[in-house]
Design an enzyme around this catalytic site. Structure first.
Site, mmCIF file in Angstrom:
data_model
loop_
_atom_site.group_PDB
_atom_site.id
_atom_site.type_symbol
_atom_site.label_atom_id
_atom_site.label_comp_id
_atom_site.label_asym_id
_atom_site.label_seq_id
_atom_site.Cartn_x
_atom_site.Cartn_y
_atom_site.Cartn_z
ATOM 1 C CB SER A 126 -0.948 0.024 1.201
ATOM 2 O OG SER A 126 -0.263 0.374 2.375
ATOM 3 C CE LYS A 168 -2.802 2.032 4.534
ATOM 4 N NZ LYS A 168 -2.063 0.865 5.056
#
Length: 211
Positions: A126, A168
């Site tokens: 990701s 993230k």
């Protein structure tokens, strides 16, 4: 320390210079590329330097040349950074700070980040557009807050208090917190603090690959 051959002295000087510049020793592959020899030949040089007392082995999560550091550095020139385990950079993964080992890094390279620095291993894709790939180690400075745009390690808590950790980019959307992947194929995680707990564990300050 026993007497070194000319090539062993060259390899040792390369390790010293590389470590001073990068904050960690080179890998076997990097040594091989520098001296145009196979990884096996580079590894043999490292073993010889260790036997002769020019290098010492420090605890690490995996068997790697980065665990071998020069024995003649000044006191306090190295810090053993704990490797706490694998975390998710894809879908969140049940958080577990399972210590894999320690990573020797030059103290000077970490001086401005304080004492509370650890490494966590990444799983998933990701964050690939931020050049953080599956299997990488991220260096993290432990802190409870973050600024929009920081890449963070965040703990997502469910109703039972269990946690999932993820890497993230941290953003805000009004009162909501946004954990944005750096992969256009994936959607961000949007958290309403009133509905789900989220806690910043630290800010990513560095990246290590090939360990």
């Amino acid at each position: 320390m026993r007497e070194l051959t000319s090539r062993q002295r060259d390899v040792l000087e390369f390790i010293r210079a590389f470590t001073a510049r990068q904050g960690m020793p080179p890998t076997v592959r990097e040594i091989g590329e520098r001296f145009r020899v196979t990884p096996r030949a580079a590894f043999d040089h490292l073993r010889a330097l260790e036997r002769k007392g020019a290098l010492q082995r420090r605890a690490a999560g995996r068997r790697t040349s980065r665990a071998l550091t020069p024995t003649d550095g000044p006191t306090g020139s190295w810090r053993a950074v704990p490797i706490l385990g694998r975390i998710a950079a894809g879908g969140p993964l049940l958080a577990a700070e399972n210590r894999e080992g320690e990573l020797p890094l030059a103290a000077a390279a970490l001086a401005r980040h304080g004492e509370d620095v650890f490494a966590l291993r990444v799983r998933g894709d990701s964050m690939i557009e931020a050049h953080i790939c599956d299997g990488d180690l991220v260096l993290v400075r432990r802190q409870e807050g973050a600024q929009p745009g920081d890449i963070v390690v965040a703990l997502l808590e469910d109703a039972t208090g269990q946690g999932e950790a993820t890497v993230k980019r941290f953003l805000r959307d009004g009162e909501r917190l946004v954990l944005k992947p750096e992969n256009r194929a994936l959607a961000p995680i949007v958290v309403d603090p009133g509905e789900r707990g989220v806690r910043i564990l630290g800010k990513v300050i560095g990246l290590l690959r090939g360990l």
